[in-house]
Design an enzyme around this catalytic site. Structure first.
Site, PDB file in Angstrom:
ATOM      1  N   GLU A  46      -8.324  47.983  -1.684  1.00 62.42           N
ATOM      2  CA  GLU A  46      -9.382  47.529  -2.707  1.00 62.42           C
ATOM      3  C   GLU A  46     -10.373  48.377  -3.395  1.00 62.42           C
ATOM      4  OE1 GLU A  46      -8.948  44.350  -3.628  1.00 62.42           O
ATOM      5  OE2 GLU A  46      -8.870  43.568  -1.790  1.00 62.42           O
ATOM      6  N   GLY A  76     -11.836  35.378  -7.406  1.00 64.76           N
ATOM      7  CA  GLY A  76     -11.217  36.869  -7.170  1.00 64.76           C
ATOM      8  C   GLY A  76      -9.804  36.948  -6.842  1.00 64.76           C
ATOM      9  N   GLU A 113      -9.173  42.900 -21.692  1.00 59.74           N
ATOM     10  CA  GLU A 113     -10.145  42.712 -20.742  1.00 59.74           C
ATOM     11  C   GLU A 113     -11.337  43.800 -20.876  1.00 59.74           C
ATOM     12  OE1 GLU A 113      -9.328  40.633 -17.406  1.00 59.74           O
ATOM     13  OE2 GLU A 113     -11.416  40.879 -16.532  1.00 59.74           O
ATOM     14  N   ASP A 141      -4.401  43.549 -11.118  1.00 62.13           N
ATOM     15  CA  ASP A 141      -4.232  42.260 -11.238  1.00 62.13           C
ATOM     16  C   ASP A 141      -3.252  42.131 -12.344  1.00 62.13           C
ATOM     17  OD1 ASP A 141      -6.499  42.395  -9.665  1.00 62.13           O
ATOM     18  OD2 ASP A 141      -7.830  41.876 -11.148  1.00 62.13           O
TER      19      ASP A 141
HETATM   20  C1  GLA Z   1     -11.191  43.405  -9.283  1.00 58.05           C
HETATM   21  C2  GLA Z   1     -10.610  44.224 -10.344  1.00 58.05           C
HETATM   22  C3  GLA Z   1      -9.347  45.021  -9.939  1.00 58.05           C
HETATM   23  C4  GLA Z   1      -9.421  45.626  -8.770  1.00 58.05           C
HETATM   24  C5  GLA Z   1     -10.251  45.038  -7.671  1.00 58.05           C
HETATM   25  C6  GLA Z   1     -10.853  45.606  -6.457  1.00 58.05           C
HETATM   26  O1  GLA Z   1     -10.180  42.445  -9.107  1.00 58.05           O
HETATM   27  O2  GLA Z   1      -9.993  43.152 -11.590  1.00 58.05           O
HETATM   28  O3  GLA Z   1      -8.637  45.705 -10.904  1.00 58.05           O
HETATM   29  O4  GLA Z   1     -10.391  46.875  -8.867  1.00 58.05           O
HETATM   30  O5  GLA Z   1     -11.311  44.162  -8.334  1.00 58.05           O
HETATM   31  O6  GLA Z   1      -9.740  46.173  -5.882  1.00 58.05           O
END
Ligand code: GLA
Length: 399
Positions: free
Chosen positions: A37, A129, A165, A177
């Site tokens: 993360e 998330g 984005e 993501d």
């Molecule tokens: C969000 C961001 C990702 C990543 C996570 C943390 O989901 O979109 O790019 O930085 O937070 O791991």
């Protein structure tokens, strides 16, 4: 909504909006991050998998340069824009900006697009998330790739989604993501090197379920805190004289601790240790070593709580409760950007029912908020679901 129902729904909405069946159907999934993360924007490693919750677009190419879009999940709101004029942000509809942004960034990279009639729907929970935005960006890239036969790799679709984005929507996310939404595979996790964008597919052990619990804590501070963490990581790298926090080992970080203010050191400590844990977790997943996964996920959560300071009390409660229940038979941690959102747990199938009951009977009483639970399967990344074959008047599944 199950896949078949989602597919029938988007087709019927398309017929309603445009008076004919769509010629193509494309999908891109959301994702859950198993570990790694806030490492992606530090050029580090992440270990997510795509999930069986998706954004779907029904599409037919047009003979002109107009893009028409209907958002089936937003009371059929519409957006229309021209490929011949400069594409600007929509004044009122945020959902439109993800589509406009990807189209604009495809054009900026020199891809020649044609107009299209589109209907969009999705069942990736929003604001949880689980990357509903990335799945929308990636499915838009995939749609124009399919309609206009663009020569474009999965990595480029992911990069264009991230650019849209960052620069068009204005959210400074990393690449994880979009990459996993584009490159995921059924029954596999994706070990992604966020510097080279190389991926390694890691089989998920058959005996483990992926359980996601949405704390439903509103993620109020997420944008400002996310940007603050990014800046702190950049500052740490600069003070340490390295390109990114990816470029230092935990041992070297300890030796050079004096170079960093206390808080900056803690942020760097999270990222550097999380990178090491992510590589170790990929190995443990390969070996089906549950007790090692359990330890690494627990350490990851503690590091997000104490060093990176991005967890909130209701999330810590769910993690502590499940970790007590699972012991070394499974792993549990917060997943995603932080300040609310979801926890992810890996556990033997036989423990899933007990885990759900435990959270259902304690979480709301403790926090005053009702959770939502999703049992997921690691799924395929983006692609075409079918195209309509006129000559045979039947839908052809694209595998
Ligand atoms: C969000 C961001 C990702 C990543 C996570 C943390 O989901 O979109 O790019 O930085 O937070 O791991």
């Amino acid at each position: 909504m199950p896949a078949q129902t989602q597919r029938d729904y988007v087709i019927s909405q398309f017929e309603r909006a445009y008076g004919a069946k769509p010629e193509h159907l494309f999908q891109a999934p959301g994702r859950v991050n198993l570990i790694g993360e806030h490492t992606d924007y530090n050029d580090g490693f992440v270990l997510p998998c795509a999930i069986d919750y998706k954004t779907v677009i029904a599409a037919t190419a047009r003979n002109d340069n107009q893009v028409h879009v209907v958002a089936a999940d937003y009371q059929n709101q519409k957006d229309t824009f021209s490929l011949d004029e400069s594409i600007e942000n929509h004044p009122e509809q945020l959902w439109s900006d993800y589509i406009r942004g990807v189209v604009k960034h495809l054009q900026m990279r020199g891809h020649r697009l044609k107009g299209a009639n589109l209907v969009v729907t999705g069942n990736v929970p929003q604001g949880a998330g689980l990357s509903s935005s990335a799945s929308l960006e990636v499915v838009v890239g995939e749609t124009f790739k399919g309609l206009c036969q663009l020569d474009i790799s999965k990595q480029d679709i992911a990069r264009i989604g991230q650019e849209a984005e960052n620069q068009f929507v204005g959210c400074n996310c990393g690449i994880m993501d979009q990459m996993v939404s584009a490159c995921g595979e059924a029954h596999k996790a994706v070990l992604l090197d966020c510097r080279s964008l190389e991926t390694q597919l890691i089989p998920m052990p058959d005996e483990l379920s992926v359980v996601i619990i949405n704390s439903n804590v509103k993620r109020g501070l997420v944008d400002s805190e996310y940007n603050t963490r990014r800046l702190q990581c950049e500052k740490a790298a600069k003070l340490l004289g390295i390109e990114a926090l990816r470029d230092i080992s935990l041992k070297d970080l300890e030796h050079r601790k004096v170079l960093l203010p206390d808080e900056t050191y803690l942020r760097a400590h999270h990222v550097v240790s999380e990178n090491e844990r992510t590589l170790a977790a990929a190995e443990a997943l390969k070996q089906g070593d549950c007790s090692q996964l359990s330890r690494l996920m627990a350490q990851s959560h503690a590091s997000m709580r104490d060093d990176f300071e991005i967890t909130v009390e209701p999330i810590d409660f769910i993690v502590a409760t499940l970790s007590d229940y699972l012991k070394e038979k499974g792993g549990v941690r917060m997943t995603g950007g932080g300040f609310g959102g979801c926890i992810v747990a890996l556990m033997p199938h036989a423990m899933v029912e007990g885990a759900c009951q435990l959270i259902e009977s304690t979480y709301e009483a403790h926090s005053g908020i009702k959770e939502t639970i999703y049992i997921c399967t690691a799924s395929d990344g983006a692609g075409e679901v079918f195209h309509w074959d006129e000559s045979q008047s039947s839908a052809r599944r694209v595998s």
